[in-house]
Write an enzyme that holds these catalytic residues in place. Sequence first.
Site, PDB file in Angstrom:
ATOM      1  CE1 TYR A  42      -3.717   2.567   1.046  1.00 35.91           C
ATOM      2  CE2 TYR A  42      -1.872   3.574   2.195  1.00 35.91           C
ATOM      3  CZ  TYR A  42      -3.153   3.652   1.684  1.00 35.91           C
ATOM      4  OH  TYR A  42      -3.874   4.813   1.817  1.00 35.91           O
ATOM      5  CD  GLU A  85      -6.277   4.741  -0.652  1.00 38.30           C
ATOM      6  OE1 GLU A  85      -6.257   4.455   0.551  1.00 38.30           O
ATOM      7  OE2 GLU A  85      -7.329   4.873  -1.299  1.00 38.30           O
TER       8      GLU A  85
END
Length: 433
Positions: free
Chosen positions: A154, A242
């Site tokens: 991530y 993101e």
Amino acid sequence: MMAAPMASRAVLRGLRGASGRHLFLDKSKAVCLDPRRWLNLQEYQSKKLMQESGVAVQRFFVADSSSGALEAAKKLNAKEIVLKAQILAGGRGKGVFDSGLRGGVHLTKDPLVVGELANKMLGFHLTTKQTPKEGVKVKMVMVAEALDISRETYFAILMDRACNGPVMVGSPQGGMDIEEVAARTPELIFKEVIDIYEGVRDDQALRMAANLGFKGPLERQAADQIKRLYDLFLKVDATQVEVNPLGETPEGRVVCFDAKINFDDNAEFRQKDVFAMDDMTESDPIETEAARYDLKYIGLDGNIACFVNGAGLAMATCDIIYLHGGKPANFLDLGGGVKESQVYQAFKLLSADPKVEAILVNIFGGIVNCAIIANGITKACRELGLKVPLVVRLEGTNVQEARRILSESGLPIVSASDLDDAAKKAVGSIGKK
């Protein structure tokens, strides 16, 4: 507590199209906060922006017909192809089409199958956990090269108030909700504060890549992708980029498989090309109309319309109506620089909603002149022939003049002394259920 769910619900209903989340970090954990987002981009549009900044993404094409999808699949000449319906909602993989097809995401090795699947997607409604009951009509599909992922991480860049600027956030635990990682294993959340003048330094990018678990040549490759993502962040005036997952393939490539980009609405004047990509066809028509007049509107399921200035006051108003046994019909924020014409348009929107059985106006005149609000209210009531009870609570700048305007109007307007009194009168005007 009954009030809190309504406030959360109002914010969540504003998140049209699976936007990202802001992370506010302290030394031990990350806390997620969902932002209200107006600009919604389709997945392929975000990937296009990334591609233009040199970020590694899967090869892809978009198509609006089954023949176009078939041609795109052949042109890709990939071992495996992924076909994705393009709508502004999450949960596409588990969605259902009214054509009978199950799933808005499909994998295949046969280009001919892509055409067949696209034929059952395009022009049909896809229903997921995030769409209305009737689903959303699919007008475009993305045909992309399917890549194996040997490891998922991530990574995000976001604006963080605590750091007074942009921050990189990463975790070797990708492919899942980052808030779950933060709650269960906060030690696996890494951050790097970015100096807005220096940008992302090489040592920072390499350290983040190492913390994400990239090794050997992949570490340098991941660091390069991190720097390119920051270039994109600046280029499009993003508030958040993101990537989940930022993955590693068996062939030794670092690829951004999925991305969510949030944009600074105040930068629209210099990001005209980006904002022109906004797909408004899936938005609520009332919300779209409200946005034309700089009104922030979110439709809810109740029958008491809320007409407020300031998001915090709007949420408090929704909550106190709920607390007194009522149900808000909407979340309408007038903002700061209110004009009389905006007040009129707001009433026009509210009175057009057949669910509305009463209207509660709750205005705090800080930079807002209450007399402007009062003139707008009286004009709207007369010209629109308002048929439902109207409760008004005004405080602040020029409030005495505003109250005089309302009292001398001859209109059946109910005045309230404070927010609690206003909520009681609004709920009482239609009777508690």
